[in-house]
Design a protein around this motif. Structure first.
Motif, PDB file in Angstrom:
ATOM      1  N   PHE A 217      70.149  19.387 -14.395  1.00 48.69           N
ATOM      2  CA  PHE A 217      69.773  20.417 -14.021  1.00 48.69           C
ATOM      3  C   PHE A 217      69.267  20.237 -16.326  1.00 48.69           C
ATOM      4  CE2 PHE A 217      72.528  21.477 -11.566  1.00 48.69           C
ATOM      5  CZ  PHE A 217      72.033  21.937 -10.151  1.00 48.69           C
ATOM      6  N   TYR A 218      67.972  20.052 -16.242  1.00 47.91           N
ATOM      7  CA  TYR A 218      67.567  20.241 -17.081  1.00 47.91           C
ATOM      8  C   TYR A 218      65.753  20.341 -16.586  1.00 47.91           C
ATOM      9  CZ  TYR A 218      67.041  15.371 -15.814  1.00 47.91           C
ATOM     10  OH  TYR A 218      66.492  14.497 -14.859  1.00 47.91           O
ATOM     11  N   ASP A 219      64.790  20.412 -17.982  1.00 50.37           N
ATOM     12  CA  ASP A 219      63.739  21.016 -17.742  1.00 50.37           C
ATOM     13  C   ASP A 219      62.985  18.837 -18.515  1.00 50.37           C
ATOM     14  OD1 ASP A 219      62.751  23.480 -17.109  1.00 50.37           O
ATOM     15  OD2 ASP A 219      62.803  24.301 -19.114  1.00 50.37           O
ATOM     16  N   THR A 220      61.866  18.986 -17.527  1.00 50.58           N
ATOM     17  CA  THR A 220      61.694  17.700 -17.757  1.00 50.58           C
ATOM     18  C   THR A 220      59.679  17.722 -19.124  1.00 50.58           C
ATOM     19  OG1 THR A 220      60.359  17.584 -15.824  1.00 50.58           O
ATOM     20  CG2 THR A 220      62.366  16.818 -15.934  1.00 50.58           C
ATOM     21  N   ASP A 221      59.307  19.044 -19.192  1.00 46.07           N
ATOM     22  CA  ASP A 221      57.601  18.919 -19.822  1.00 46.07           C
ATOM     23  C   ASP A 221      58.601  19.134 -21.594  1.00 46.07           C
ATOM     24  OD1 ASP A 221      59.295  21.296 -19.775  1.00 46.07           O
ATOM     25  OD2 ASP A 221      57.353  22.757 -19.518  1.00 46.07           O
ATOM     26  N   LYS A 222      58.069  18.870 -22.396  1.00 41.70           N
ATOM     27  CA  LYS A 222      58.055  18.460 -23.661  1.00 41.70           C
ATOM     28  C   LYS A 222      57.474  20.169 -24.116  1.00 41.70           C
ATOM     29  CE  LYS A 222      58.098  13.834 -25.552  1.00 41.70           C
ATOM     30  NZ  LYS A 222      56.812  13.272 -25.971  1.00 41.70           N
TER      31      LYS A 222
ATOM     32  N   ASN B 120      67.222   2.763 -22.738  1.00 41.44           N
ATOM     33  CA  ASN B 120      65.943   3.161 -22.828  1.00 41.44           C
ATOM     34  C   ASN B 120      66.103   3.952 -24.379  1.00 41.44           C
ATOM     35  OD1 ASN B 120      63.445   3.755 -22.768  1.00 41.44           O
ATOM     36  ND2 ASN B 120      63.504   5.777 -21.886  1.00 41.44           N
ATOM     37  N   ILE B 121      66.729   4.146 -25.146  1.00 42.13           N
ATOM     38  CA  ILE B 121      66.906   4.868 -26.062  1.00 42.13           C
ATOM     39  C   ILE B 121      66.821   4.046 -28.053  1.00 42.13           C
ATOM     40  CG2 ILE B 121      68.574   5.787 -27.838  1.00 42.13           C
ATOM     41  CD1 ILE B 121      69.890   7.193 -25.352  1.00 42.13           C
ATOM     42  N   VAL B 122      65.831   3.884 -28.124  1.00 43.39           N
ATOM     43  CA  VAL B 122      65.495   3.490 -29.568  1.00 43.39           C
ATOM     44  C   VAL B 122      66.350   4.168 -31.230  1.00 43.39           C
ATOM     45  CG1 VAL B 122      63.948   3.168 -31.660  1.00 43.39           C
ATOM     46  CG2 VAL B 122      62.768   3.269 -29.024  1.00 43.39           C
TER      47      VAL B 122
ATOM     48  N   TYR C  99      63.108   8.349 -27.657  1.00 46.37           N
ATOM     49  CA  TYR C  99      63.535   7.384 -26.479  1.00 46.37           C
ATOM     50  C   TYR C  99      61.868   5.773 -26.066  1.00 46.37           C
ATOM     51  CZ  TYR C  99      66.287  10.408 -24.039  1.00 46.37           C
ATOM     52  OH  TYR C  99      67.678  11.385 -24.249  1.00 46.37           O
ATOM     53  N   LYS C 100      61.562   4.836 -25.283  1.00 49.09           N
ATOM     54  CA  LYS C 100      60.916   3.694 -25.775  1.00 49.09           C
ATOM     55  C   LYS C 100      59.387   4.156 -24.994  1.00 49.09           C
ATOM     56  CE  LYS C 100      64.167  -0.447 -25.826  1.00 49.09           C
ATOM     57  NZ  LYS C 100      64.611  -1.392 -24.842  1.00 49.09           N
ATOM     58  N   ASP C 101      59.886   4.955 -24.190  1.00 45.54           N
ATOM     59  CA  ASP C 101      58.658   5.193 -23.082  1.00 45.54           C
ATOM     60  C   ASP C 101      58.172   6.789 -23.356  1.00 45.54           C
ATOM     61  OD1 ASP C 101      60.912   6.479 -21.572  1.00 45.54           O
ATOM     62  OD2 ASP C 101      60.302   5.900 -19.771  1.00 45.54           O
ATOM     63  N   MET C 102      58.879   7.576 -23.534  1.00 41.18           N
ATOM     64  CA  MET C 102      58.815   8.844 -23.715  1.00 41.18           C
ATOM     65  C   MET C 102      58.005   9.348 -25.662  1.00 41.18           C
ATOM     66  SD  MET C 102      60.803  11.104 -21.418  1.00 41.18           S
ATOM     67  CE  MET C 102      62.846  10.384 -21.572  1.00 41.18           C
ATOM     68  N   GLY C 103      58.442   8.583 -26.547  1.00 41.63           N
ATOM     69  CA  GLY C 103      58.817   8.693 -27.747  1.00 41.63           C
ATOM     70  C   GLY C 103      60.198  10.200 -27.549  1.00 41.63           C
ATOM     71  N   ARG C 104      60.364  10.558 -29.228  1.00 43.29           N
ATOM     72  CA  ARG C 104      61.136  11.604 -29.289  1.00 43.29           C
ATOM     73  C   ARG C 104      61.240  12.661 -28.900  1.00 43.29           C
ATOM     74  NH1 ARG C 104      63.141  13.502 -35.916  1.00 43.29           N
ATOM     75  NH2 ARG C 104      65.100  14.477 -35.489  1.00 43.29           N
ATOM     76  N   MET C 105      62.521  12.912 -28.315  1.00 43.71           N
ATOM     77  CA  MET C 105      62.060  14.352 -27.708  1.00 43.71           C
ATOM     78  C   MET C 105      63.704  14.708 -27.290  1.00 43.71           C
ATOM     79  SD  MET C 105      61.612  14.655 -23.181  1.00 43.71           S
ATOM     80  CE  MET C 105      63.169  13.849 -22.906  1.00 43.71           C
TER      81      MET C 105
END
Length: 123
Positions: free
Chosen positions: A117-122, A61-63, A90-96
């Motif tokens: 453990f991580y936050d999933t919001d951008k 998934n990583i570009v 990422y292909k499905d989320m863009g840059r993060m």
């Protein structure tokens, strides 16, 4: 292998981007991987074949990887933790860019449990 050796080897391999080699060398065949609190539909992965598959899907998934970090392990009896970060497109989320706390359990010289453990919001 003692837990400190397992922890140091995992950090060494992750810093080199050798995640599959880490799975081969350091994980028990029946290891469990949990994303976050494990409540998502795909939050719990059981067994090395399934964990390897999950890792390959993530990598596919990583570009582009723009940066990353792997901290030093903190060991407490049968557990250790490491702070890891990645800045990727990422292909499905863009840059993060994200950081996570990775917690591992070691028994008989092998990783038997990992949880991220991580936050999933951008934001």
């Amino acid at each position: 292998m003692e837990i400190q050796q397992v922890a140091q080897r995992l950090v060494e391999l992750c810093r080199a981007g050798k995640y599959e080699q880490a799975h081969e060398e350091l994980y028990a065949p029946d290891a469990v991987s949990i994303e976050g609190d494990g409540r998502q539909a795909d939050g719990v992965t059981i067994g090395m074949e399934a964990i390897r598959h999950k890792g390959r899907e993530w990598a596919n998934n990583i570009v582009e990887v723009h940066g990353g970090s792997v901290g030093d392990p903190i060991v407490a009896q049968g557990w250790f933790s490491v702070v890891m970060g990645i800045d990727a497109t990422y292909k499905d989320m863009g840059r993060m860019a994200m950081q996570e706390i990775c917690v591992y359990r070691v028994r008989d010289g092998k990783i038997t449990h990992e949880q991220f453990f991580y936050d999933t919001d951008k934001s």
